[in-house]
Scaffold this motif. Structure first.
Motif, PDB file in Angstrom:
ATOM      1  N   HIS A 169       5.076  17.794   4.082  1.00 27.25           N
ATOM      2  CA  HIS A 169       4.237  16.968   3.029  1.00 27.25           C
ATOM      3  C   HIS A 169       3.905  17.439   1.673  1.00 27.25           C
ATOM      4  CE1 HIS A 169       1.686  12.893   3.329  1.00 27.25           C
ATOM      5  NE2 HIS A 169       2.200  13.388   1.858  1.00 27.25           N
TER       6      HIS A 169
ATOM      7  N   GLN B  11      12.535  13.364   0.483  1.00 31.87           N
ATOM      8  CA  GLN B  11      12.020  12.024   0.152  1.00 31.87           C
ATOM      9  C   GLN B  11      11.133  12.420  -1.033  1.00 31.87           C
ATOM     10  OE1 GLN B  11       7.867   9.752   1.884  1.00 31.87           O
ATOM     11  NE2 GLN B  11       9.214  10.502   3.461  1.00 31.87           N
TER      12      GLN B  11
ATOM     13  N   PRO C 285       8.181   2.402  -2.922  1.00 32.57           N
ATOM     14  CA  PRO C 285       9.317   1.507  -3.520  1.00 32.57           C
ATOM     15  C   PRO C 285       8.857   0.318  -4.122  1.00 32.57           C
ATOM     16  CG  PRO C 285       9.306   1.130  -1.070  1.00 32.57           C
ATOM     17  CD  PRO C 285       8.506   2.313  -1.400  1.00 32.57           C
TER      18      PRO C 285
ATOM     19  N   GLY D  76       2.666  -1.671  -4.389  1.00 31.91           N
ATOM     20  CA  GLY D  76       2.425  -3.159  -4.584  1.00 31.91           C
ATOM     21  C   GLY D  76       2.127  -3.657  -6.158  1.00 31.91           C
TER      22      GLY D  76
ATOM     23  N   ILE E  77       5.028  -5.814  -7.135  1.00 27.48           N
ATOM     24  CA  ILE E  77       4.814  -7.348  -6.684  1.00 27.48           C
ATOM     25  C   ILE E  77       3.862  -8.087  -7.630  1.00 27.48           C
ATOM     26  CG2 ILE E  77       4.290  -8.774  -4.610  1.00 27.48           C
ATOM     27  CD1 ILE E  77       6.541  -7.357  -4.308  1.00 27.48           C
TER      28      ILE E  77
ATOM     29  N   PRO F 145      10.462  -9.187  -3.354  1.00 21.92           N
ATOM     30  CA  PRO F 145      10.490  -7.878  -2.626  1.00 21.92           C
ATOM     31  C   PRO F 145      11.889  -7.371  -2.591  1.00 21.92           C
ATOM     32  CG  PRO F 145       8.925  -9.588  -1.847  1.00 21.92           C
ATOM     33  CD  PRO F 145       9.706 -10.146  -2.887  1.00 21.92           C
TER      34      PRO F 145
ATOM     35  N   PRO G 171       9.440   0.630   2.253  1.00 20.47           N
ATOM     36  CA  PRO G 171       7.982  -0.162   2.118  1.00 20.47           C
ATOM     37  C   PRO G 171       6.924  -0.248   3.121  1.00 20.47           C
ATOM     38  CG  PRO G 171      10.068  -1.581   2.506  1.00 20.47           C
ATOM     39  CD  PRO G 171      10.452  -0.229   2.444  1.00 20.47           C
ATOM     40  N   ALA G 172       5.735  -0.459   2.571  1.00 19.36           N
ATOM     41  CA  ALA G 172       4.687  -0.408   3.737  1.00 19.36           C
ATOM     42  C   ALA G 172       4.227  -1.972   3.648  1.00 19.36           C
ATOM     43  CB  ALA G 172       3.709   0.627   3.466  1.00 19.36           C
TER      44      ALA G 172
ATOM     45  N   VAL H 221       1.812  -7.342   6.945  1.00 18.17           N
ATOM     46  CA  VAL H 221       1.900  -8.492   6.963  1.00 18.17           C
ATOM     47  C   VAL H 221       3.498  -8.963   7.641  1.00 18.17           C
ATOM     48  CG1 VAL H 221       2.008 -10.919   5.819  1.00 18.17           C
ATOM     49  CG2 VAL H 221       0.613  -8.918   5.086  1.00 18.17           C
TER      50      VAL H 221
ATOM     51  N   HIS I 219       5.857 -10.484   5.053  1.00 21.62           N
ATOM     52  CA  HIS I 219       6.374  -9.487   4.039  1.00 21.62           C
ATOM     53  C   HIS I 219       7.262  -8.685   4.769  1.00 21.62           C
ATOM     54  CE1 HIS I 219       2.529  -9.925   1.370  1.00 21.62           C
ATOM     55  NE2 HIS I 219       2.855 -10.928   1.611  1.00 21.62           N
TER      56      HIS I 219
ATOM     57  N   GLU J 106      10.665 -10.425   4.704  1.00 20.60           N
ATOM     58  CA  GLU J 106      11.317 -10.397   3.442  1.00 20.60           C
ATOM     59  C   GLU J 106      11.888  -9.047   3.335  1.00 20.60           C
ATOM     60  OE1 GLU J 106       8.002 -13.350   0.889  1.00 20.60           O
ATOM     61  OE2 GLU J 106       7.971 -11.217   1.077  1.00 20.60           O
ATOM     62  N   ASN J 107      11.390  -8.151   3.518  1.00 24.14           N
ATOM     63  CA  ASN J 107      11.589  -6.552   3.190  1.00 24.14           C
ATOM     64  C   ASN J 107      12.967  -6.445   3.983  1.00 24.14           C
ATOM     65  OD1 ASN J 107       9.292  -6.502   1.575  1.00 24.14           O
ATOM     66  ND2 ASN J 107       8.152  -5.138   2.944  1.00 24.14           N
TER      67      ASN J 107
HETATM   68  N1  LIG Z   1       4.481  12.327  -0.468  1.00 23.77           N
HETATM   69  C1  LIG Z   1       4.684  11.442   0.538  1.00 23.77           C
HETATM   70  O1  LIG Z   1       5.236  12.015   1.283  1.00 23.77           O
HETATM   71  C2  LIG Z   1       4.516  10.080   0.044  1.00 23.77           C
HETATM   72  C3  LIG Z   1       3.837   9.496  -0.972  1.00 23.77           C
HETATM   73  C4  LIG Z   1       3.598   8.072  -1.121  1.00 23.77           C
HETATM   74  C5  LIG Z   1       3.945   7.433   0.090  1.00 23.77           C
HETATM   75  N2  LIG Z   1       4.766   7.904   1.085  1.00 23.77           N
HETATM   76  C6  LIG Z   1       5.338   7.004   1.799  1.00 23.77           C
HETATM   77  O2  LIG Z   1       6.066   5.890   1.414  1.00 23.77           O
HETATM   78  C7  LIG Z   1       5.400   4.585   1.945  1.00 23.77           C
HETATM   79  C8  LIG Z   1       5.513   3.487   0.936  1.00 23.77           C
HETATM   80  O3  LIG Z   1       4.709   3.673  -0.085  1.00 23.77           O
HETATM   81  P1  LIG Z   1       3.195   3.098  -0.314  1.00 23.77           P
HETATM   82  O4  LIG Z   1       2.816   2.581   1.006  1.00 23.77           O
HETATM   83  O5  LIG Z   1       2.550   3.713  -1.229  1.00 23.77           O
HETATM   84  O6  LIG Z   1       3.639   1.814  -1.176  1.00 23.77           O
HETATM   85  P2  LIG Z   1       4.529   0.692  -1.268  1.00 23.77           P
HETATM   86  O7  LIG Z   1       5.508   0.372   0.060  1.00 23.77           O
HETATM   87  O8  LIG Z   1       5.455   0.756  -2.448  1.00 23.77           O
HETATM   88  O9  LIG Z   1       3.915  -0.666  -1.348  1.00 23.77           O
HETATM   89  C9  LIG Z   1       2.855  -1.227  -0.353  1.00 23.77           C
HETATM   90  C10 LIG Z   1       2.117  -2.239  -1.074  1.00 23.77           C
HETATM   91  O10 LIG Z   1       3.175  -3.446  -0.973  1.00 23.77           O
HETATM   92  C11 LIG Z   1       2.778  -4.555  -0.603  1.00 23.77           C
HETATM   93  N3  LIG Z   1       3.739  -5.208   0.069  1.00 23.77           N
HETATM   94  C12 LIG Z   1       5.036  -4.796   0.988  1.00 23.77           C
HETATM   95  N4  LIG Z   1       5.840  -5.850   0.807  1.00 23.77           N
HETATM   96  C13 LIG Z   1       5.467  -6.882   0.352  1.00 23.77           C
HETATM   97  C14 LIG Z   1       5.913  -8.112   0.367  1.00 23.77           C
HETATM   98  N5  LIG Z   1       7.298  -8.458   0.837  1.00 23.77           N
HETATM   99  N6  LIG Z   1       5.254  -8.950  -0.475  1.00 23.77           N
HETATM  100  C15 LIG Z   1       4.182  -8.763  -1.018  1.00 23.77           C
HETATM  101  N7  LIG Z   1       3.797  -7.565  -0.976  1.00 23.77           N
HETATM  102  C16 LIG Z   1       4.331  -6.522  -0.115  1.00 23.77           C
HETATM  103  C17 LIG Z   1       1.799  -4.214   0.407  1.00 23.77           C
HETATM  104  O11 LIG Z   1       0.664  -5.081   1.010  1.00 23.77           O
HETATM  105  P3  LIG Z   1       0.688  -6.088   2.111  1.00 23.77           P
HETATM  106  O12 LIG Z   1       0.322  -5.253   3.310  1.00 23.77           O
HETATM  107  O13 LIG Z   1      -0.159  -7.310   1.685  1.00 23.77           O
HETATM  108  O14 LIG Z   1       2.259  -6.554   2.560  1.00 23.77           O
HETATM  109  C18 LIG Z   1       1.257  -2.961   0.013  1.00 23.77           C
HETATM  110  O15 LIG Z   1       0.164  -3.015  -0.599  1.00 23.77           O
HETATM  111  C19 LIG Z   1       3.923   4.946   2.498  1.00 23.77           C
HETATM  112  O16 LIG Z   1       3.402   4.007   3.377  1.00 23.77           O
HETATM  113  C20 LIG Z   1       4.504   6.259   3.072  1.00 23.77           C
HETATM  114  O17 LIG Z   1       4.882   6.054   4.278  1.00 23.77           O
HETATM  115  C21 LIG Z   1       5.145   9.291   1.259  1.00 23.77           C
END
Ligand SMILES: NC(=O)c1ccc[n+]([C@@H]2O[C@H](COP(=O)([O-])OP(=O)(O)OC[C@H]3O[C@@H](n4cnc5c(N)ncnc54)[C@H](OP(=O)(O)O)[C@@H]3O)[C@@H](O)[C@H]2O)c1
Length: 306
Positions: free
Chosen positions: A145, A195, A225, A229, A232, A253, A271-272, A275, A278, A281-282
């Motif tokens: 990490h 990653q 990705p 959020g 979006i 999305p 994507p995280a 919901v 959501h 959709e993803n």
């Molecule tokens: N250094 C590292 O290793 C590192 C750093 C950052 C992230 N990560 C990994 O990458 C993953 C993804 O990054 P992230 O969690 O930062 O952000 P993300 O996936 O870019 O965005 C997540 C946000 O998008 C919203 N969302 C997702 N699908 C949606 C949809 N279909 N419609 C509307 N809103 C939507 C979610 O809200 P809702 O819950 O309301 O859908 C959430 O608030 C992390 O969870 C983690 O596993 C790794």
């Protein structure tokens, strides 16, 4: 999915033969998720995986754990594969393990977690703890990490892989300031995965790292990705361009995720969400037509014009 969206979905999907009932809607059994090969092992991975940071950190509440299990169920119904977590994400690993057990450990699972400590000894303990939390005997992927203590951890992880105790080895970052160090590691270490952050707004990795990953045969997971959020929120209320239909995008999305996974170096985007709708959709972004190089340029220009 609203009725109008559903009808459009059906009209645009190349639905051929067998239709199966699905959560009140209908999807074609043949409509399989798009996959890409992991260069080092040849295993195929669905283009859309899922992240768990924040979204799965819900603690002990049974109600919340069950709602996250519903999200996982939706993921696997659409042929989901890679789930990414980390000991850094609070109770997320435990909540994933809870859901996986409820769903009888779906066979398409590709389990990916991380080592998050600078100490090699603590790293070994963490891996054992993560296995307990996920209720798994072995991970498909362990990643260092944020490159923290990578020299020591990679030795451990390569040894585990050699002995058959681990499927793949990787490192992660989400910060541009670590890209030089990441590049050095990619050039010198026999990584299976890297990653990094890649989305339509943050494309810094396009200049060097994605090409290098292709040259070195390293699979790439795109984190953040949807820019957490923000992307979006930025497009809320804005129309999709009419040509989005030509790449089978029903919603924003899918537009944003298809941009990422259409880059040939990207193996999977994660994507995280908390919901179920959501998640649906993803997962739709991992199906149908993907943009070609010219359409990808149009996508960037369209986003910039909003
Ligand atoms: N250094 C590292 O290793 C590192 C750093 C950052 C992230 N990560 C990994 O990458 C993953 C993804 O990054 P992230 O969690 O930062 O952000 P993300 O996936 O870019 O965005 C997540 C946000 O998008 C919203 N969302 C997702 N699908 C949606 C949809 N279909 N419609 C509307 N809103 C939507 C979610 O809200 P809702 O819950 O309301 O859908 C959430 O608030 C992390 O969870 C983690 O596993 C790794």
């Amino acid at each position: 999915m609203k009725r109008r969206e559903f009808l459009e979905w059906i009209a645009l999907s190349a639905v051929s033969a067998v239709l199966v009932p699905y959560s009140g809607a209908t999807v074609a059994a043949e409509d399989k998720p798009l996959t890409r090969k992991i260069p080092s092992t040849g295993a195929m991975l669905p283009l859309i995986g899922m992240g768990t940071w924040i979204t799965f950190n819900v603690g002990n509440s049974e109600r919340l754990r069950n709602t996250r299990t519903d999200v996982l169920r939706e993921f696997f119904k659409w042929g989901g594969g890679l789930i990414d977590s980390s000991p850094m994400y609070g109770s997320s690993e435990e909540v994933v393990g809870y859901g996986l057990a409820k769903l009888n450990f779906p066979p398409t699972l590709f389990s990916a977690t991380k080592v998050w400590t600078s100490s090699v000894t603590e790293g070994l303990e963490q891996i054992q703890e993560s296995k307990k939390l996920w209720k798994l005997k072995k991970f498909d992927l362990l990643q260092v990490h944020n490159l923290d203590g990578w020299e020591g951890h990679l030795k451990t992880l390569f040894k585990m892989k050699e002995s058959g105790a681990l499927g793949h080895v990787g490192v992660t970052t989400s910060h541009g300031r670590r890209h030089d160090e990441l590049e050095r590691i990619m050039r010198t270490q026999p990584l299976d995965f890297v990653q990094l952050t890649y989305n339509i707004r943050d494309r810094a990795v396009e200049s060097r790292l994605l090409g290098l990953a292709q040259d070195r045969g390293i699979a790439v997971i795109a984190n953040r990705p949807l820019d957490g959020g923000d992307l979006i929120r930025r497009v809320q209320g804005k129309p999709l361009p009419p040509w989005a239909r030509e790449i089978d995008c029903q919603n924003w999305p899918q537009f944003l995720l298809k941009f990422i996974v259409s880059h040939p170096a990207i193996t999977c985007a994660i994507p995280a969400t908390r919901v179920v709708t959501h998640m649906r959709e993803n997962m739709g972004a991992g199906r149908g037509r993907l943009p070609d190089a010219a359409t990808r340029v149009k996508m960037i220009q369209y986003m910039a014009s909003l």
